[in-house]
Structures are given as C-alpha cells and as structure tokens.
Design a protein around this motif. Sequence first.
Motif, mmCIF file in Angstrom:
data_model
loop_
_atom_site.group_PDB
_atom_site.id
_atom_site.type_symbol
_atom_site.label_atom_id
_atom_site.label_comp_id
_atom_site.label_asym_id
_atom_site.label_seq_id
_atom_site.Cartn_x
_atom_site.Cartn_y
_atom_site.Cartn_z
ATOM 1 N N ALA A 39 40.259 39.766 38.324
ATOM 2 C CA ALA A 39 39.257 39.341 37.332
ATOM 3 C C ALA A 39 37.867 39.819 37.748
ATOM 4 O O ALA A 39 37.092 40.315 36.910
ATOM 5 N N TYR A 40 37.555 39.685 39.023
ATOM 6 C CA TYR A 40 36.258 40.125 39.527
ATOM 7 C C TYR A 40 36.092 41.634 39.331
ATOM 8 O O TYR A 40 35.025 42.104 38.927
ATOM 9 N N ALA A 41 37.146 42.368 39.604
ATOM 10 C CA ALA A 41 37.096 43.823 39.430
ATOM 11 C C ALA A 41 36.857 44.204 37.968
ATOM 12 O O ALA A 41 36.118 45.156 37.686
ATOM 13 N N LEU A 42 37.449 43.458 37.045
ATOM 14 C CA LEU A 42 37.208 43.724 35.625
ATOM 15 C C LEU A 42 35.730 43.561 35.277
ATOM 16 O O LEU A 42 35.155 44.380 34.560
ATOM 17 N N THR B 144 30.846 33.805 47.291
ATOM 18 C CA THR B 144 31.992 33.073 47.827
ATOM 19 C C THR B 144 32.201 31.768 47.075
ATOM 20 O O THR B 144 33.338 31.398 46.742
ATOM 21 N N ARG B 145 31.116 31.079 46.763
ATOM 22 C CA ARG B 145 31.198 29.822 46.012
ATOM 23 C C ARG B 145 31.774 30.072 44.606
ATOM 24 O O ARG B 145 32.624 29.328 44.128
ATOM 25 N N TRP B 146 31.310 31.118 43.949
ATOM 26 C CA TRP B 146 31.803 31.467 42.612
ATOM 27 C C TRP B 146 33.296 31.813 42.647
ATOM 28 O O TRP B 146 34.073 31.346 41.824
ATOM 29 N N ARG B 147 33.683 32.614 43.633
ATOM 30 C CA ARG B 147 35.095 32.989 43.729
ATOM 31 C C ARG B 147 35.969 31.776 44.032
ATOM 32 O O ARG B 147 37.088 31.679 43.544
ATOM 33 N N ASP C 37 54.516 31.553 41.291
ATOM 34 C CA ASP C 37 54.279 32.489 42.390
ATOM 35 C C ASP C 37 52.960 33.252 42.248
ATOM 36 O O ASP C 37 52.710 34.216 42.976
ATOM 37 N N THR C 38 52.095 32.804 41.344
ATOM 38 C CA THR C 38 50.791 33.450 41.175
ATOM 39 C C THR C 38 49.989 33.340 42.462
ATOM 40 O O THR C 38 49.860 32.256 43.032
ATOM 41 N N ASP C 39 49.470 34.455 42.918
ATOM 42 C CA ASP C 39 48.584 34.484 44.077
ATOM 43 C C ASP C 39 47.152 34.333 43.567
ATOM 44 O O ASP C 39 46.607 35.278 42.975
ATOM 45 N N PRO C 40 46.533 33.169 43.751
ATOM 46 C CA PRO C 40 45.185 32.953 43.214
ATOM 47 C C PRO C 40 44.165 33.986 43.692
ATOM 48 O O PRO C 40 43.330 34.435 42.908
ATOM 49 N N GLU C 41 44.247 34.387 44.948
ATOM 50 C CA GLU C 41 43.306 35.385 45.466
ATOM 51 C C GLU C 41 43.457 36.706 44.735
ATOM 52 O O GLU C 41 42.467 37.388 44.449
ATOM 53 N N GLN C 42 44.689 37.073 44.447
ATOM 54 C CA GLN C 42 44.947 38.331 43.744
ATOM 55 C C GLN C 42 44.364 38.291 42.340
ATOM 56 O O GLN C 42 43.675 39.228 41.915
ATOM 57 N N LEU C 43 44.639 37.213 41.612
ATOM 58 C CA LEU C 43 44.137 37.108 40.246
ATOM 59 C C LEU C 43 42.618 37.058 40.212
ATOM 60 O O LEU C 43 41.988 37.720 39.383
ATOM 61 N N VAL C 44 42.014 36.334 41.136
ATOM 62 C CA VAL C 44 40.547 36.287 41.203
ATOM 63 C C VAL C 44 39.994 37.675 41.508
ATOM 64 O O VAL C 44 39.014 38.111 40.893
ATOM 65 N N GLY C 45 40.615 38.386 42.425
ATOM 66 C CA GLY C 45 40.165 39.745 42.741
ATOM 67 C C GLY C 45 40.267 40.678 41.550
ATOM 68 O O GLY C 45 39.370 41.490 41.300
ATOM 69 N N ARG D 50 33.075 33.612 28.752
ATOM 70 C CA ARG D 50 31.635 33.416 28.961
ATOM 71 C C ARG D 50 31.084 34.453 29.946
ATOM 72 O O ARG D 50 29.965 34.939 29.780
ATOM 73 N N TRP D 51 31.870 34.801 30.960
ATOM 74 C CA TRP D 51 31.443 35.807 31.939
ATOM 75 C C TRP D 51 31.347 37.180 31.273
ATOM 76 O O TRP D 51 30.386 37.916 31.485
ATOM 77 N N PHE D 52 32.340 37.519 30.463
ATOM 78 C CA PHE D 52 32.279 38.784 29.724
ATOM 79 C C PHE D 52 31.054 38.818 28.805
ATOM 80 O O PHE D 52 30.340 39.820 28.738
#
Length: 123
Positions: free
Chosen positions: A87-90, A55-58, A77-85, A16-18
């Motif tokens: 995805a946001y960068a994409l 911040t709320r969205w992330r 071992d997934t780092d949620p902050e890493q994956l969110v970062g 949906r974001w894409f």
Amino acid sequence: MQQPKGLPRLENIMQRWFARTRDQEARMGCVYSAGAFELDDREGPLRDFLHQEVTRWRAALRRTVVQAVDQGHLKRDTDPEQLVGEAYALVLGLIHDTRFMRDPRAADRAQASWRRLIRTYQA
C-alpha cells in the motif's frame, strides 16, 4: 477511525490517502516522501522525527490490516507488513506520477492497482 474495524476502515484510509495525494501533495509535495529521500543517508534529530512519524503511520496501517484479518475480511495468512509495504509503495508511486510525471490519470491507476491488490488478500 469512524468506519467499522476491518476492511471498511482500511478502505476508507486508503481512499482518503489517495485523495490527499492527488489533491494536495500533487501541488505542494509530500514532506514525508521528500524528507525520506533527502535524509535517508543522514543522521540527526530531523531524520529521527521523520522516521518516528512514518513508523507511527505504518503501525496504524498495520493495526488496521490485523483488524481486517480478525474480522474475517482478509485471509488468515495475510502478512500485515507485506500489505502495508505494498500500500505504501502504491502511494509513493502516486506521489511520483502526480507530481513529477504530471500524469492526470495517476490516481485512477493507483486506485485500480489498490483494487487488484486488495482482492488478492480478501477472504
């Protein structure tokens, strides 16, 4: 939030974001990304509000990633902050390439990048 918790919900959010980026923000721009670049070195209530919303969205994205880990869809071992970062960068790249570069294939490229990225995290 109508999708089951975990990867189905994360996948739906990203699709949906894409689509929103491709279909709306390519024409009208994204107030969040434009505002972030414009206000990154300024203080004040407008920057504070924008920062709070991003911040709320992330945080919502991070919760969805944590749920995907809890459901066993993503590696423990997934780092949620890493994956969110990532995805946001994409999406920021998609905004740039659709709006500024006017690349008609930008959404396809972002989609391919997302598929490759999420595969590296899948359990």
